[in-house]
Design a protein around this motif. Structure first.
Motif, PDB file in Angstrom:
ATOM      1  N   ASP A 129       0.835  -1.219   0.000  1.00 38.61           N
ATOM      2  CA  ASP A 129       0.000   0.000   0.000  1.00 38.61           C
ATOM      3  C   ASP A 129       0.865   1.264   0.000  1.00 38.61           C
ATOM      4  O   ASP A 129       0.442   2.311  -0.489  1.00 38.61           O
ATOM      5  CB  ASP A 129      -0.907   0.039   1.240  1.00 38.61           C
ATOM      6  N   LEU A 130       2.061   1.160   0.577  1.00 39.36           N
ATOM      7  CA  LEU A 130       2.931   2.345   0.669  1.00 39.36           C
ATOM      8  C   LEU A 130       3.804   2.527  -0.564  1.00 39.36           C
ATOM      9  O   LEU A 130       4.443   3.570  -0.735  1.00 39.36           O
ATOM     10  CB  LEU A 130       3.842   2.236   1.895  1.00 39.36           C
ATOM     11  N   LEU A 131       3.855   1.496  -1.414  1.00 39.99           N
ATOM     12  CA  LEU A 131       4.774   1.515  -2.559  1.00 39.99           C
ATOM     13  C   LEU A 131       4.023   1.716  -3.871  1.00 39.99           C
ATOM     14  O   LEU A 131       2.829   1.424  -3.961  1.00 39.99           O
ATOM     15  CB  LEU A 131       5.547   0.188  -2.598  1.00 39.99           C
ATOM     16  N   PRO A 132       4.725   2.175  -4.904  1.00 39.71           N
ATOM     17  CA  PRO A 132       4.062   2.351  -6.207  1.00 39.71           C
ATOM     18  C   PRO A 132       3.689   1.013  -6.840  1.00 39.71           C
ATOM     19  O   PRO A 132       4.203  -0.036  -6.434  1.00 39.71           O
ATOM     20  CB  PRO A 132       5.130   3.044  -7.064  1.00 39.71           C
ATOM     21  N   ASP A 133       2.825   1.063  -7.832  1.00 40.74           N
ATOM     22  CA  ASP A 133       2.469  -0.150  -8.582  1.00 40.74           C
ATOM     23  C   ASP A 133       3.738  -0.791  -9.111  1.00 40.74           C
ATOM     24  O   ASP A 133       4.677  -0.092  -9.516  1.00 40.74           O
ATOM     25  CB  ASP A 133       1.574   0.190  -9.774  1.00 40.74           C
ATOM     26  N   GLY A 134       3.736  -2.089  -9.140  1.00 43.99           N
ATOM     27  CA  GLY A 134       4.935  -2.793  -9.618  1.00 43.99           C
ATOM     28  C   GLY A 134       5.820  -3.235  -8.464  1.00 43.99           C
ATOM     29  O   GLY A 134       6.748  -4.017  -8.647  1.00 43.99           O
ATOM     30  N   LEU A 135       5.546  -2.705  -7.295  1.00 44.00           N
ATOM     31  CA  LEU A 135       6.253  -3.170  -6.090  1.00 44.00           C
ATOM     32  C   LEU A 135       5.170  -3.631  -5.119  1.00 44.00           C
ATOM     33  O   LEU A 135       4.861  -2.958  -4.133  1.00 44.00           O
ATOM     34  CB  LEU A 135       7.101  -2.043  -5.487  1.00 44.00           C
ATOM     35  N   ASP A 136       4.575  -4.751  -5.449  1.00 39.68           N
ATOM     36  CA  ASP A 136       3.449  -5.175  -4.617  1.00 39.68           C
ATOM     37  C   ASP A 136       3.495  -6.612  -4.122  1.00 39.68           C
ATOM     38  O   ASP A 136       2.572  -7.061  -3.473  1.00 39.68           O
ATOM     39  CB  ASP A 136       2.104  -4.891  -5.321  1.00 39.68           C
ATOM     40  N   VAL A 137       4.585  -7.324  -4.421  1.00 39.48           N
ATOM     41  CA  VAL A 137       4.696  -8.684  -3.880  1.00 39.48           C
ATOM     42  C   VAL A 137       6.001  -8.779  -3.082  1.00 39.48           C
ATOM     43  O   VAL A 137       7.081  -8.483  -3.602  1.00 39.48           O
ATOM     44  CB  VAL A 137       4.683  -9.742  -5.010  1.00 39.48           C
ATOM     45  N   CYS A 138       5.867  -9.205  -1.815  1.00 37.07           N
ATOM     46  CA  CYS A 138       7.031  -9.248  -0.908  1.00 37.07           C
ATOM     47  C   CYS A 138       7.499 -10.671  -0.704  1.00 37.07           C
ATOM     48  O   CYS A 138       6.687 -11.557  -0.466  1.00 37.07           O
ATOM     49  CB  CYS A 138       6.634  -8.782   0.485  1.00 37.07           C
ATOM     50  N   TYR A 139       8.786 -10.843  -0.729  1.00 37.91           N
ATOM     51  CA  TYR A 139       9.384 -12.114  -0.314  1.00 37.91           C
ATOM     52  C   TYR A 139      10.198 -11.790   0.940  1.00 37.91           C
ATOM     53  O   TYR A 139      11.170 -11.041   0.884  1.00 37.91           O
ATOM     54  CB  TYR A 139      10.284 -12.670  -1.425  1.00 37.91           C
ATOM     55  N   PHE A 140       9.806 -12.385   2.076  1.00 40.73           N
ATOM     56  CA  PHE A 140      10.460 -12.042   3.338  1.00 40.73           C
ATOM     57  C   PHE A 140      11.689 -12.914   3.613  1.00 40.73           C
ATOM     58  O   PHE A 140      11.690 -14.109   3.299  1.00 40.73           O
ATOM     59  CB  PHE A 140       9.479 -12.159   4.505  1.00 40.73           C
ATOM     60  N   THR A 141      12.689 -12.285   4.202  1.00 36.89           N
ATOM     61  CA  THR A 141      13.938 -12.965   4.569  1.00 36.89           C
ATOM     62  C   THR A 141      14.225 -12.642   6.037  1.00 36.89           C
ATOM     63  O   THR A 141      13.407 -12.005   6.709  1.00 36.89           O
ATOM     64  CB  THR A 141      15.092 -12.464   3.691  1.00 36.89           C
ATOM     65  N   VAL A 276      11.595   4.686  -9.877  1.00 37.71           N
ATOM     66  CA  VAL A 276      11.082   3.476  -9.221  1.00 37.71           C
ATOM     67  C   VAL A 276      11.881   2.263  -9.707  1.00 37.71           C
ATOM     68  O   VAL A 276      12.042   2.076 -10.910  1.00 37.71           O
ATOM     69  CB  VAL A 276       9.571   3.296  -9.531  1.00 37.71           C
ATOM     70  N   PRO A 277      12.389   1.446  -8.778  1.00 38.94           N
ATOM     71  CA  PRO A 277      13.150   0.262  -9.196  1.00 38.94           C
ATOM     72  C   PRO A 277      12.220  -0.884  -9.608  1.00 38.94           C
ATOM     73  O   PRO A 277      11.014  -0.824  -9.354  1.00 38.94           O
ATOM     74  CB  PRO A 277      13.900  -0.108  -7.926  1.00 38.94           C
ATOM     75  N   ASP A 278      12.818  -1.921 -10.203  1.00 39.70           N
ATOM     76  CA  ASP A 278      12.040  -3.133 -10.499  1.00 39.70           C
ATOM     77  C   ASP A 278      11.985  -4.040  -9.280  1.00 39.70           C
ATOM     78  O   ASP A 278      11.028  -4.800  -9.100  1.00 39.70           O
ATOM     79  CB  ASP A 278      12.683  -3.899 -11.665  1.00 39.70           C
ATOM     80  N   LEU A 292      14.610  -8.959  10.203  1.00 42.31           N
ATOM     81  CA  LEU A 292      13.673  -9.116   9.087  1.00 42.31           C
ATOM     82  C   LEU A 292      14.209  -8.382   7.863  1.00 42.31           C
ATOM     83  O   LEU A 292      14.747  -7.286   7.972  1.00 42.31           O
ATOM     84  CB  LEU A 292      12.306  -8.525   9.463  1.00 42.31           C
ATOM     85  N   GLY A 293      14.064  -9.004   6.726  1.00 43.89           N
ATOM     86  CA  GLY A 293      14.387  -8.346   5.462  1.00 43.89           C
ATOM     87  C   GLY A 293      13.343  -8.728   4.435  1.00 43.89           C
ATOM     88  O   GLY A 293      12.481  -9.571   4.705  1.00 43.89           O
ATOM     89  N   CYS A 294      13.387  -8.111   3.279  1.00 42.90           N
ATOM     90  CA  CYS A 294      12.501  -8.572   2.207  1.00 42.90           C
ATOM     91  C   CYS A 294      12.982  -8.029   0.872  1.00 42.90           C
ATOM     92  O   CYS A 294      13.713  -7.033   0.819  1.00 42.90           O
ATOM     93  CB  CYS A 294      11.051  -8.162   2.441  1.00 42.90           C
ATOM     94  N   PHE A 295      12.627  -8.744  -0.192  1.00 42.71           N
ATOM     95  CA  PHE A 295      12.755  -8.160  -1.526  1.00 42.71           C
ATOM     96  C   PHE A 295      11.364  -8.103  -2.109  1.00 42.71           C
ATOM     97  O   PHE A 295      10.529  -8.981  -1.892  1.00 42.71           O
ATOM     98  CB  PHE A 295      13.782  -8.877  -2.404  1.00 42.71           C
ATOM     99  N   ILE A 296      11.117  -7.005  -2.827  1.00 41.22           N
ATOM    100  CA  ILE A 296       9.759  -6.684  -3.269  1.00 41.22           C
ATOM    101  C   ILE A 296       9.812  -6.425  -4.764  1.00 41.22           C
ATOM    102  O   ILE A 296      10.721  -5.748  -5.254  1.00 41.22           O
ATOM    103  CB  ILE A 296       9.236  -5.413  -2.549  1.00 41.22           C
ATOM    104  N   SER A 297       8.843  -6.960  -5.499  1.00 41.00           N
ATOM    105  CA  SER A 297       8.801  -6.701  -6.933  1.00 41.00           C
ATOM    106  C   SER A 297       7.356  -6.814  -7.431  1.00 41.00           C
ATOM    107  O   SER A 297       6.419  -6.807  -6.633  1.00 41.00           O
ATOM    108  CB  SER A 297       9.740  -7.690  -7.652  1.00 41.00           C
TER     109      SER A 297
END
Ligand code: PLP
Length: 434
Positions: A129-141, A276-278, A292-297
């Protein structure tokens, strides 16, 4: 990174089966020892692995907001936030109560990505919700370096390419993949050979970006280099970087592990560059003090990790429910309190107060600042003197004359001024003892 400060006298751990070459199989074990305060430092010397010959070695009793209380009763002001972790201060009550509540529900239940766990899902949705479109799926680490490992692997899987581009003086972590894209040879060399096919370009050099071609899977950069010496690139470079990646189909990864979550004056540093990054990586402040970490795309890019083969990137503990609960609480504190705005006030106050002939430069954005002094030797003395006066500061990994200034965004006005007064006194005394 915090450079080691205090020499320790503890003896090295003795060898257990000296010289025999025999394999010792124990059948009984002594109960786990609970060292008293007196021998805790000694046990730290013997049994906890050190990362340098001179760790700080301060014994922590407790920590609250911007202050750490030591076992000897001293209280120090934390001007580095556990290196950009404690952005909402130590032990924020909202984080502590979210941790308690989650501990009472469940801890680890299953490896990442299999079960619907409320804190994980709510956090992923809140970030999206806080990020632009295209950054909406999180993989948590669990950590930052793991988030970058995931991002690098994702870029290869999604593009079918192998080459990676990174920048000189970058820092992306210490596991083999992240180290392969870390831009300082002295840290890579002892561990080579690393991942082949990595090119380092000068940071903030528009012409150099032409080296990014259609064989490149990803380009990874911090929007503002942290360990490289708090280096802010030009808007024009950022825009050209984005355009070049788009032209050749390379995925742009922003490592916002240090810059993220309000530290530079906006929730994400990339907002200030309007680029905006990919793929976005986060960690450090993300966990509110928990790992906690995550990569988002985008869902399109992230989908490539699902098959060929399935389970090609998995983790047991990534997105631990307690860390995610803490993170969600921290994110609400940041967002609802608009804490990123305090970063601007911190920057203004620090720049206003820190004037001294020994200061060559104060640079950075918001509460991610670096103060460069006239020499590495003076910097070392200054950091020591500041600690003696009760202010915890540190270096950045690749810049010896730079002092990192990154207090919690929640630091109160009197505590910030008290830290700055002590820093000025430390500058005076360090300059005098040259
Ligand atoms: N990326 C950046 C920009 C960092 O500053 C750091 C840590 O300092 C990392 C990655 C590595 O994170 P971690 O130590 O959680 O693995």
């Amino acid at each position: 990174m915090l450079r080691a400060r205090v020499a320790k006298t503890a003896a090295p751990a003795p060898s257990k089966v000296a010289g025999s070459g025999a394999i010792l199989v124990r059948t009984t074990y002594r109960p786990v020892a609970h060292p008293t305060r007196d021998d805790l430092t000694d046990a730290f010397g013997r049994h906890v692995a050190w990362t340098s010959d001179h760790p700080l070695g301060l014994e922590v009793a407790s920590a609250l907001d911007a202050q750490i209380e030591l076992a000897d009763g001293r209280r120090i002001i934390d001007m580095i936030s556990g290196i950009a972790v404690s952005s909402i201060g130590h032990r924020h009550p909202a984080v502590v109560s979210a941790i308690h509540a989650q501990v009472d529900r469940h801890l680890h239940v299953m490896v990442y990505g299999e079960m619907v766990q409320r804190p994980q899902v709510e956090l992923a949705r809140a970030l999206s919700d806080l990020l632009p479109d295209g950054l909406d799926v999180c993989y948590f680490t669990m950590t930052g370096t793991e988030a970058n490992e995931g991002a690098l692997k994702l870029s290869r899987k999604a593009t079918g390419r192998t080459r990676m581009v990174a920048f000189e003086r970058s820092y992306h972590g210490d596991t083999m993949g992240s180290l392969s894209v870390t831009g300082r040879a002295v840290y890579r060399r002892p561990f080579e050979p690393l991942v082949p096919g990595t090119t380092f370009l000068p940071f903030n050099d528009v012409a150099a970006l032409d080296a990014i071609d259609d064989e490149v899977a990803c380009v990874i950069t911090e929007p503002i280099q942290g360990e490289g010496g708090i280096r802010v690139p030009d808007d024009a470079w950022m825009h050209r970087l984005r355009d070049r990646c788009t032209e050749v189909g390379a995925l742009l990864i922003f490592d916002e592990i240090q810059t993220g979550l309000g530290r530079t004056g906006s929730l994400f540093a990339f907002e200030q560059f309007d680029v905006v990054p990919d793929i976005l990586t986060l960690a450090k402040a993300l966990g509110g003090g928990m790992p906690l970490g995550c990569f988002i795309s985008s869902s399109d890019i992230m989908r490539s990790l699902r098959n060929d083969p399935p389970l090609s990137h998995v983790t047991t503990f990534g997105g631990h429910p307690v860390s995610c609960a803490a993170s969600l609480a921290a994110l609400r504190v940041l967002r609802d309190g608009q804490l990123h705005k305090r970063a601007a006030w911190i920057e203004e106050t620090v720049r206003d107060r820190l004037t001294h002939p020994a200061i060559v430069d104060v640079r950075g954005r918001g509460a991610m600042l670096g103060m460069e002094l006239t020499s590495p030797a003076l910097t070392a003395r200054f950091v020591d003197h500041a600690l003696e006066l009760g202010v915890l500061l540190g270096w950045t990994l690749h810049a010896d004359a730079l002092v990192r200034i990154a207090p919690p965004l929640t630091i109160s006005e009197p505590i910030l001024h008290s830290a700055l007064n002590k820093m000025i006194a430390a500058l005076e005394s360090a300059s005098r003892s040259a």
